[in-house]
Scaffold this active site. Structure first.
Site, PDB file in Angstrom:
ATOM      1  N   ARG A 186      -8.455  -0.356   7.986  1.00 55.63           N
ATOM      2  CA  ARG A 186      -9.451   0.600   7.479  1.00 55.63           C
ATOM      3  C   ARG A 186      -9.750   1.657   8.541  1.00 55.63           C
ATOM      4  O   ARG A 186     -10.905   1.904   8.914  1.00 55.63           O
ATOM      5  CB  ARG A 186     -10.731  -0.144   7.107  1.00 55.63           C
ATOM      6  CG  ARG A 186     -11.519   0.597   6.031  1.00 55.63           C
ATOM      7  CD  ARG A 186     -12.568  -0.265   5.420  1.00 55.63           C
ATOM      8  NE  ARG A 186     -13.235   0.454   4.367  1.00 55.63           N
ATOM      9  CZ  ARG A 186     -13.959  -0.108   3.431  1.00 55.63           C
ATOM     10  NH1 ARG A 186     -14.114  -1.402   3.425  1.00 55.63           N
ATOM     11  NH2 ARG A 186     -14.541   0.611   2.516  1.00 55.63           N
ATOM     12  N   CYS A 187      -8.686   2.260   9.008  1.00 52.72           N
ATOM     13  CA  CYS A 187      -8.807   3.080  10.202  1.00 52.72           C
ATOM     14  C   CYS A 187      -7.619   4.018  10.256  1.00 52.72           C
ATOM     15  O   CYS A 187      -6.507   3.632   9.937  1.00 52.72           O
ATOM     16  CB  CYS A 187      -8.786   2.130  11.395  1.00 52.72           C
ATOM     17  SG  CYS A 187      -8.382   2.864  12.965  1.00 52.72           S
ATOM     18  N   GLN A 229       0.824  -1.207   0.000  1.00 46.91           N
ATOM     19  CA  GLN A 229       0.000   0.000   0.000  1.00 46.91           C
ATOM     20  C   GLN A 229       0.860   1.261   0.000  1.00 46.91           C
ATOM     21  O   GLN A 229       0.330   2.365  -0.092  1.00 46.91           O
ATOM     22  CB  GLN A 229      -0.923   0.002   1.221  1.00 46.91           C
ATOM     23  CG  GLN A 229      -1.952  -1.108   1.211  1.00 46.91           C
ATOM     24  CD  GLN A 229      -2.800  -1.143   2.471  1.00 46.91           C
ATOM     25  OE1 GLN A 229      -2.966  -2.196   3.061  1.00 46.91           O
ATOM     26  NE2 GLN A 229      -3.357  -0.017   2.890  1.00 46.91           N
ATOM     27  N   GLU A 253     -12.774   4.820   5.365  1.00 48.49           N
ATOM     28  CA  GLU A 253     -12.807   4.074   6.621  1.00 48.49           C
ATOM     29  C   GLU A 253     -13.989   4.426   7.508  1.00 48.49           C
ATOM     30  O   GLU A 253     -14.258   3.717   8.487  1.00 48.49           O
ATOM     31  CB  GLU A 253     -11.507   4.303   7.367  1.00 48.49           C
ATOM     32  CG  GLU A 253     -11.348   5.721   7.865  1.00 48.49           C
ATOM     33  CD  GLU A 253      -9.958   5.980   8.397  1.00 48.49           C
ATOM     34  OE1 GLU A 253      -9.004   5.440   7.838  1.00 48.49           O
ATOM     35  OE2 GLU A 253      -9.841   6.736   9.361  1.00 48.49           O
TER      36      GLU A 253
END
Ligand code: CDP
Length: 785
Positions: free
Chosen positions: A366-367, A219, A735
């Site tokens: 996702r945070c 990523q 997110e």
């Protein structure tokens, strides 16, 4: 309000695989589709013990397996100076392959390289490791006692990793002590795993120029390049990182894993390309987990429900190495957002992290780095406070929301919230769900002994890491970048330092360029993930793409527009000051008939530019002045079966405010995906360990992923409060649903069970847990009667 570019729902502009003379076949654009002549496969030997001394490693049988070419161990790596890897925020290090002892079950112990995948697996099974088991520390509370020291390699001889705190400790204690109403509750956000569709993997080889070609599920490709250069000593120009389609990431593909290092070492040592692709079990047991925060939440309030103080003390389980992927200055991420959407006059938050015999992690699933844990803490806390006060959860929230005229709002824990209209967003949610009718229905059902619950979460989070004065990873500031080239025909390409994992950057970035330059979005190519071509950036996680890379794209496009204005003036035969950008074209001020389009300007930039520098390109490095603060109002309606404990999520309304929306369909897709993950954490997912440190969730029959059958129907909507500092007014959104929804589900179930006197159940709210809570509460009531 969404920006006015043509909707691009059907555009499928995809990154093209780079021309590579050694590439011979490929089905798609995933790492596992790559194949190179002479490629070897890597399989890792993993520990069966959670904590054990390694007495010996015997590779002789493995070397006899047909096709096995080499086996390396931790000692080999140590001899090459590659025994340990620095972890991302630089405070700890992590063994690549176990040296001396293993610290968690499934830890990497040896690497086997073979001609086929099957031979590599057979070879790994043939490696014989003699272990002497050591006492296991399976939770952070046992770890705290330091009876078993897990990391004697560290200077500080304790299992305690760090103490972090923010806010006014004494002021909070004083305000809490003098508050007429107080609640205190321990909440555990269980260990979860992002479980992306595709696991992690890589192919590494050194090309004929001696350059490392590294195809990897990353990523953050540029950070990998720099980190690999620093760790291996290979000059950065001799490293080419290519991150193709990832098949999901969710934070799982941010850290650098031992398999990657072993593949590079194997490629170097053996002189052939090496492929490593994780199995699902390897992914679930050894790569970045998330959460595992035990949070003691304390809220003080006046008798009529005005909050007076917040204190949250967290015990964090970080596993065997402190490998949490957090920015350097934030060992507990952005947990300070724990005051949420509420005007707390004073607050104090602290986190103590401990080593245990579990897989390392603490990644931003996702945070935005621990924002999900913080949001869950405050949103559950507010419901418990409402219960204590005998007040409606909506009324309590509205009473304490930060009023919209107080933005930018300085929070008690040091954030400056950029914008928001929390009352409006909640009102839209209430209207959509039909709150008054639901309350009536609930009262009727309760009278009949039925368990119906309505749960809220009105969260605020902080995304877009981040301003360089605060945010860096390994010292590299967390800016991001964009490069745009407009070709003579008006088609173009945009490259950024972000890296989509399925979020649709190919669509939205093309839209942004089209919007800013008045071009056809179908002709704007988007390319990310190739360190040879993309400008340097910190990658995609924590919903930072739109706030940071998205802003860089806008700014680069505006640079192009400024250059284009000069060419337009030349074409229109007027001075530059007489040209204005209006209705997606250049026009002579006050003369609507005299215009030129960007397409015409683009052609002129290469064919008729007079004294102006040829070409139409720009690059922009964007250092955000602040984070963006997306927020939302989520409402969940559940029915709980009294006999079985089964919960049915009957309705779920999610109203999100992510500022200006670039693409409504992509945002809706993001919200659907995040809500489904939130649903999974709330009801079915937990990476469990038994007291001996055995991982009990090693595959998808034990770690469940919701299918369309279990997933509720999502009702979504938006309010729009633009970010005042983002050049497009946009905030991140990816997110938000994962951050905001777990509390809404749990609040709904607890609301359903509240007539029985149930105050809290930790996630996941599995059928048996809920059934036990009902049974225990009924037994208690019967005893009291
Ligand atoms: O960093 P990441 O891409 O995961 O998250 P994001 O910035 O929240 O964006 C997720 C997707 O939603 C991207 O394709 C964005 O361009 C899109 N988006 C949007 O259309 N409008 C917004 N206000 C925010 C995001």
């Amino acid at each position: 309000m969404s920006i006015q570019a043509k909707p691009l729902h059907s555009v499928g502009v995809r990154m093209k695989r780079k021309e590579d003379p050694r590439f011979i076949q490929g089905k798609g654009n995933y790492v596992d589709d790559l194949s190179f002549p002479g490629m070897l496969y890597l399989s890792l030997v993993r520990s069966t013990y959670p904590h054990a001394e390694i007495k010996s490693i015997d590779i002789s049988e493995a070397m006899k397996v047909p096709g096995v070419k080499a086996v390396i161990t931790g000692k080999d790596l140590e001899a090459a100076g590659l025994g340990w890897l620095p972890t991302f925020h630089g405070f700890d290090k992590q063994m690549v392959l176990a040296i001396g002892k293993v610290l968690f079950q499934y830890q990497e112990v040896a690497a086997v390289f073979a001609e086929t995948r099957a031979a590599a697996v057979d070879g790994a099974e043939a490696v014989q490791v003699d272990y002497a088991p050591l006492p296991v520390v399976a939770d952070p509370f046992t770890s705290k006692t330091d009876k078993v020291l897990l990391r004697p390699d560290r200077e500080s001889k304790t299992n305690h990793i760090f103490h972090w705190e923010v806010g006014d400790k004494d002021g909070t204690a004083r305000a809490m002590a003098s508050s007429p109403k107080r609640i205190k509750q321990r909440l555990w956000f269980q260990r979860c795993h992002p479980a992306p569709l595709e696991p992690c993997g890589c192919v590494a080889y050194f090309d004929t120029m001696g350059r490392l070609q590294f195809h990897v599920t990353s990523q953050a490709p540029h950070v990998y390049r720099t980190a690999l250069s620093l760790v291996t000593g290979i000059p950065e120009d001799k490293i080419h990182v290519i991150s193709p389609d990832l098949g999901g990431g969710f934070g799982n593909k941010v850290p650098v894993y031992p398999g990657y290092v072993c593949a590079i070492v194997g490629a170097l040592k053996i002189g052939r390309p090496v492929k490593w692709i994780e199995t699902r079990t390897e992914n679930l047991t050894s790569t970045g987990f998330a959460r595992d925060y035990h949070m003691d939440v304390e809220i003080g309030a006046t008798a009529d429900g005005k909050v007076t103080a917040l204190h949250v003390a967290t015990t964090a389980d970080h596993g065997a190495f402190d490998a949490a992927a957090d920015p350097t200055k934030y060992p507990a991420g952005i947990f300070g957002i724990v005051t949420g959407s509420y005007a707390f006059p004073v607050a104090h938050a602290e986190v103590d992290a401990y080593f245990t015999n579990k897989a390392p992690g603490g990644i931003a699933y996702r945070c935005s780095f621990r924002v999900t844990e913080a949001s869950y803490a405050i949103e559950r806390g507010m419901d418990i406070l409402a219960d204590e006060l005998g007040m409606d959860a909506v009324e309590l929230r509205k009473k304490n929301f930060i009023p919209k005229d107080q933005f930018p709002y300085p929070s008690a824990l040091g954030f400056t919230y950029d914008s928001g209209d929390y009352h409006k967003t909640l009102d839209v949610a209430l209207e959509t769900i039909g709150y008054s009718a639901l309350l009536k229905e609930q009262a009727e059902k309760r009278a009949r002994g039925e368990l119906m619950g309505i749960g809220f979460s009105t969260f605020t989070e902080a995304v877009g890491a981040g301003p360089s004065k605060h945010f860096d990873i390994l010292g590299i500031k967390m800016f991001d970048s964009a490069e745009i080239r407009i070709h003579p025909t008006g088609a173009g390409i945009v490259r950024t330092g972000a890296k989509s994992q399925g979020q649709g950057h190919e669509t939205t970035w093309a839209q942004v360029v089209a919007e800013e330059l008045g071009l056809d979005p179908q002709t704007i190519m988007v390319e990310e993930g190739d360190t040879d071509t993309a400008p340097y950036g910190l990658g995609t996680y924590a919903s930072r793409s739109t706030p940071v890379a998205g802003a860089a794209i806008v700014m680069a496009a505006r640079r192009i527009r400024e250059k284009a204005r000069k060419i337009a003036a030349h074409l229109l035969e007027v001075g530059e000051a007489d040209v204005e950008w209006t209705d997606y074209k250049f026009q002579v001020k006050g003369v609507p008939s005299k215009t030129v389009t960007m397409k015409e300007v683009a052609f002129a930039a290469y064919t008729n530019m007079a004294q102006i520098e040829p070409g139409l390109e720009a690059t922009y490095y964007y250092d955000p002045p602040n984070m963006t603060y997306p927020n939302g109002a989520y409402v969940s309606v559940v029915d709980v079966d009294r006999e079985t404990g089964e919960t049915k999520v009957r309705r779920f309304v999610a109203i999100d405010d992510c500022g200006v929306v670039i693409n409504p369909m992509i945002v809706e897709g993001q919200v659907h995906g995040g809500l489904t993950e939130g649903f999974a954490m709330a009801f079915i997912q937990e990476i469990q360990y038994d007291a001996e440190g055995n991982n009990l969730n090693t595959n998808f029959t034990d770690y469940l992923v919701p299918t369309s059958l279990e997933t509720p129907h999502w009702e979504t909507g938006n309010t729009v409060t633009p970010s005042p500092h983002h050049p497009m007014g946009a905030k991140g959104v990816g997110e938000s649903p994962n951050v905001g929804s777990p509390a809404a589900f749990v609040n709904a179930v607890i609301d359903a069970l509240s007539p029985l006197g149930v105050r809290h159940i930790d996630m996941p709210l599995s059928r048996d847990k809920v059934w036990r809570a009902i049974r225990d509460a009924e037994a208690k009531k019967a005893k009291q009667a």
